[in-house]
Scaffold this motif. Structure first.
Motif, PDB file in Angstrom:
ATOM      1  N   LEU A   1      -9.425 -19.272  13.922  1.00 13.34           N
ATOM      2  CA  LEU A   1     -10.237 -18.045  14.031  1.00 13.34           C
ATOM      3  C   LEU A   1     -10.983 -17.813  12.705  1.00 13.34           C
ATOM      4  N   THR A   2     -12.108 -17.095  12.787  1.00 17.50           N
ATOM      5  CA  THR A   2     -12.909 -16.851  11.581  1.00 17.50           C
ATOM      6  C   THR A   2     -12.750 -15.401  11.130  1.00 17.50           C
ATOM      7  N   CYS A   3     -12.469 -15.275   9.829  1.00 15.95           N
ATOM      8  CA  CYS A   3     -12.312 -13.939   9.248  1.00 15.95           C
ATOM      9  C   CYS A   3     -13.664 -13.233   9.210  1.00 15.95           C
ATOM     10  N   GLY A   4     -13.689 -11.954   9.543  1.00 13.03           N
ATOM     11  CA  GLY A   4     -14.940 -11.187   9.514  1.00 13.03           C
ATOM     12  C   GLY A   4     -15.663 -11.235  10.855  1.00 13.03           C
ATOM     13  N   ARG A   5     -15.295 -12.186  11.703  1.00 14.11           N
ATOM     14  CA  ARG A   5     -15.903 -12.250  13.031  1.00 14.11           C
ATOM     15  C   ARG A   5     -14.819 -12.050  14.104  1.00 14.11           C
ATOM     16  N   ASP A   6     -13.776 -12.916  14.041  1.00 12.69           N
ATOM     17  CA  ASP A   6     -12.705 -12.823  15.051  1.00 12.69           C
ATOM     18  C   ASP A   6     -11.605 -11.852  14.619  1.00 12.69           C
ATOM     19  N   PHE A   7     -11.209 -11.994  13.380  1.00 14.12           N
ATOM     20  CA  PHE A   7     -10.164 -11.091  12.869  1.00 14.12           C
ATOM     21  C   PHE A   7     -10.628 -10.532  11.521  1.00 14.12           C
ATOM     22  N   PHE A   8      -9.889  -9.552  11.017  1.00 14.51           N
ATOM     23  CA  PHE A   8     -10.326  -8.864   9.795  1.00 14.51           C
ATOM     24  C   PHE A   8      -9.174  -8.871   8.792  1.00 14.51           C
ATOM     25  N   LEU A   9      -9.548  -8.854   7.523  1.00 15.97           N
ATOM     26  CA  LEU A   9      -8.528  -8.998   6.483  1.00 15.97           C
ATOM     27  C   LEU A   9      -8.889  -8.139   5.279  1.00 15.97           C
ATOM     28  N   ALA A  10      -7.910  -7.375   4.800  1.00 16.01           N
ATOM     29  CA  ALA A  10      -8.155  -6.509   3.637  1.00 16.01           C
ATOM     30  C   ALA A  10      -6.912  -6.451   2.766  1.00 16.01           C
ATOM     31  N   PHE A  11      -7.127  -5.974   1.549  1.00  9.60           N
ATOM     32  CA  PHE A  11      -6.007  -5.645   0.671  1.00  9.60           C
ATOM     33  C   PHE A  11      -6.036  -4.137   0.448  1.00  9.60           C
ATOM     34  N   SER A  12      -4.877  -3.511   0.546  1.00  7.95           N
ATOM     35  CA  SER A  12      -4.791  -2.076   0.268  1.00  7.95           C
ATOM     36  C   SER A  12      -3.513  -1.820  -0.519  1.00  7.95           C
ATOM     37  N   PRO A  13      -3.651  -1.526  -1.811  1.00  6.80           N
ATOM     38  CA  PRO A  13      -2.442  -1.378  -2.625  1.00  6.80           C
ATOM     39  C   PRO A  13      -1.608  -0.179  -2.191  1.00  6.80           C
ATOM     40  N   GLU A  14      -0.309  -0.389  -2.262  1.00  7.50           N
ATOM     41  CA  GLU A  14       0.624   0.662  -1.872  1.00  7.50           C
ATOM     42  C   GLU A  14       0.907   1.529  -3.095  1.00  7.50           C
ATOM     43  N   ARG A  15       0.821   2.843  -2.909  1.00 10.09           N
ATOM     44  CA  ARG A  15       1.064   3.742  -4.039  1.00 10.09           C
ATOM     45  C   ARG A  15       2.285   4.627  -3.833  1.00 10.09           C
ATOM     46  N   ILE A  16       3.036   4.357  -2.796  1.00  7.34           N
ATOM     47  CA  ILE A  16       4.131   5.276  -2.479  1.00  7.34           C
ATOM     48  C   ILE A  16       5.056   5.429  -3.687  1.00  7.34           C
ATOM     49  N   ASN A  17       5.513   6.636  -3.900  1.00  8.34           N
ATOM     50  CA  ASN A  17       6.337   6.947  -5.062  1.00  8.34           C
ATOM     51  C   ASN A  17       7.685   7.460  -4.563  1.00  8.34           C
ATOM     52  N   PRO A  18       8.650   6.548  -4.335  1.00  8.02           N
ATOM     53  CA  PRO A  18       9.925   6.979  -3.757  1.00  8.02           C
ATOM     54  C   PRO A  18      10.539   8.151  -4.531  1.00  8.02           C
ATOM     55  N   GLY A  19      11.079   9.103  -3.799  1.00  9.81           N
ATOM     56  CA  GLY A  19      11.729  10.255  -4.432  1.00  9.81           C
ATOM     57  C   GLY A  19      10.759  11.374  -4.781  1.00  9.81           C
ATOM     58  N   ASP A  20       9.462  11.183  -4.510  1.00  4.33           N
ATOM     59  CA  ASP A  20       8.455  12.186  -4.853  1.00  4.33           C
ATOM     60  C   ASP A  20       8.356  13.204  -3.723  1.00  4.33           C
TER      61      ASP A  20
END
Ligand SMILES: NC(=O)c1ccc[n+]([C@@H]2O[C@H](COP(=O)([O-])OP(=O)(O)OC[C@H]3O[C@@H](n4cnc5c(N)ncnc54)[C@H](O)[C@@H]3O)[C@@H](O)[C@H]2O)c1
Length: 437
Positions: free
Chosen positions: A153-172
């Motif tokens: 499959l081709t990225c950007g046409r068939d499927f999509f791909l991104a990076f999204s950093p996690e910022r969760i702050n346990p205990g907050d």
């Protein structure tokens, strides 16, 4: 309709199925967020015990209660499993597996790549894959994308791909998934758009950026910023001690400046899955390009020195009482890497305890969240924080300032306290028996 249009429609009418790979401190709050927004969620983890716990309605992280896990189960819209094939039905797949350092302190992205290889096998048109695990710039474009394209499959046409950093702050208790802005960078504009729309369903403010690399680097800047500033204030604490000035009062005074200053606090070192590790991902990547990230190295050096510094200070405090470290009874208070969490990973308390044991200290600890600690071959169990236990210790050392500990009782009953967190500030009688970092 194109795969993109179909996917956007399913996201917006919330018929999309969300898959979360890695059900840990990061993955579980994501499961909860998408579930509570009305999505069906499939959770995959290689740890069968975690999957079993979730099926039985038991939580293993402090940010989620058993009741909340039971709520997920009751709705019938959460399916935890060890079987990657369950992701065939997922429209969005979020990867939240560990990214530790190897023994040689190089990035270990084997967990990410193992997950990506499994996802590749079930990849179909119309899916979006988002990597959330912290990693060095280039991982998503240069490693994840080619692996997923092995599917044909081709990225950007068939499927999509991104990076999204996690910022969760346990205990907050203030900032959780919904009200912590989320950066999203796709490997192409369509991927950014799809992933942004997905997170907009559960997060108040989503911040799209021009590439996955920008998103990857933004996370490393955030955590390097913390590491460097903590190192700076740790060095200031050492300096203040030499100058016999109270660093805590200095920080509060400087903190009254309404611009150009941000308060950071010293302590026995840094811990957790992020701050001690993430900057090394960036330093490693730069080293491969012949650049030596000096701030990162220096900050790491100072922060990893702090447990040793704390032990030296403990030695000084006992010395004032004409007591050697060897044979002294020391009660360590708080061993988790930060307050109000049950997470011991990379905790500097482990280093402090190890060093104290090497000096022949008679050691005990109390931590309301950590029932057991292993140092080498020795296993310690948390002792109850009774007046007798406090009275029986030559010195109580506060390493982590959990908010549910009664510091007034600590000061009342302990003969002597060394407080590395300023947990006893304002407590009556503290001036007489508390020594501060
Ligand atoms: N914990 C935090 O505060 C925090 C905050 C921001 C970012 N992060 C980043 O998020 C990522 C995850 O961290 P975490 O704290 O949730 O880790 P964690 O260890 O709590 O959870 C990761 C889970 O992934 C599972 N796993 C490992 N390999 C797998 C595989 N191949 N397939 C499926 N599951 C697999 C593990 O069994 C574990 O349950 C890391 O990159 C970390 O740096 C963590």
């Amino acid at each position: 309709m194109s795969p993109k249009e179909q996917l956007l429609q399913r996201i917006e009418n919330r018929s999309a199925v969300v898959g979360v790979v890695g059900l840990g401190y990061v993955g579980l709050p994501l499961v909860q967020g998408f579930h509570d927004a009305g999505f069906r969620v499939v959770g995959v983890d290689v740890d069968a015990r975690k999957v079993q716990a979730l099926k039985e309605g038991r939580s293993y992280i402090t940010d989620l209660s058993d009741e909340e896990v039971q709520h997920l189960q009751r709705s019938g819209r959460f399916h935890p499993t060890t079987d990657y094939r369950a992701l065939e039905q997922a429209d969005a797949i979020l990867i939240t597996v560990p990214t530790p350092l190897s023994k040689t302190r190089d990035p270990d992205i084997s967990y990410v790549m193992a997950a990506v290889r499994e996802i590749q096998k079930i990849l179909r048109p119309g899916q979006v894959v988002v990597l959330e695990s912290t990693t060095y710039p280039g991982t998503t474009d240069e490693l994840v994308k080619p692996e997923l394209e092995q599917s044909g499959l081709t990225c950007g046409r068939d499927f999509f791909l991104a990076f999204s950093p996690e910022r969760i702050n346990p205990g907050d208790s203030v900032y959780a998934l919904r009200n912590t802005p989320k950066v999203v960078g796709g490997v192409d504009p369509d991927s950014t758009e799809v992933a942004t729309r997905l997170y907009e369903q559960v997060i108040e403010r989503v911040v799209p950026v021009s590439s996955a690399k920008v998103a990857e680097m933004s996370k490393l800047l955030e955590n390097t910023f913390r590491s460097v500033n903590i190192a700076l204030v740790n060095e200031m604490a050492i300096a203040a001690n030499i100058l016999q000035i109270d660093i805590w009062e200095v920080i509060e005074a400087a903190g009254t400046k309404p611009f150009g200053f941000m308060k950071f606090y010293p302590g026995p070192g840094i811990g957790g899955h992020c701050i001690p590790i993430d900057p090394h991902y960036l330093a490693w990547k730069l080293k491969t390009l012949n650049y030596n990230a000096r701030f990162i190295e220096l900050a790491s050096e100072i922060n990893t020195f702090m447990p040793r510094y704390v032990v030296t200070r403990i030695q000084d405090v006992l010395n004032e009482q004409a007591k050697p470290l060897k044979g002294s009874r020391i009660l360590v208070l708080g061993v988790a890497y930060k307050p109000d969490v049950n997470d011991l990973r990379e905790s500097p308390a482990l280093d402090v305890m190890q060093l104290l044991l090497e000096k022949g200290v008679d050691l005990q600890y109390h931590d309301p969240y950590i029932p057991e600690v292993r140092i080498g071959r020795q296993v310690f169990r948390s002792v109850p924080l009774t007046p007798e236990v406090l009275r029986g210790a030559d010195l109580t050392v506060i390493l982590t300032h959990h908010s549910n500990v009664d510091y007034e009782a600590v000061v009342r009953h302990a003969p002597l306290v060394f407080d590395t967190r300023n947990a006893t500030r304002g407590v009556q009688g503290a001036e007489q028996k508390v020594m501060k970092l």
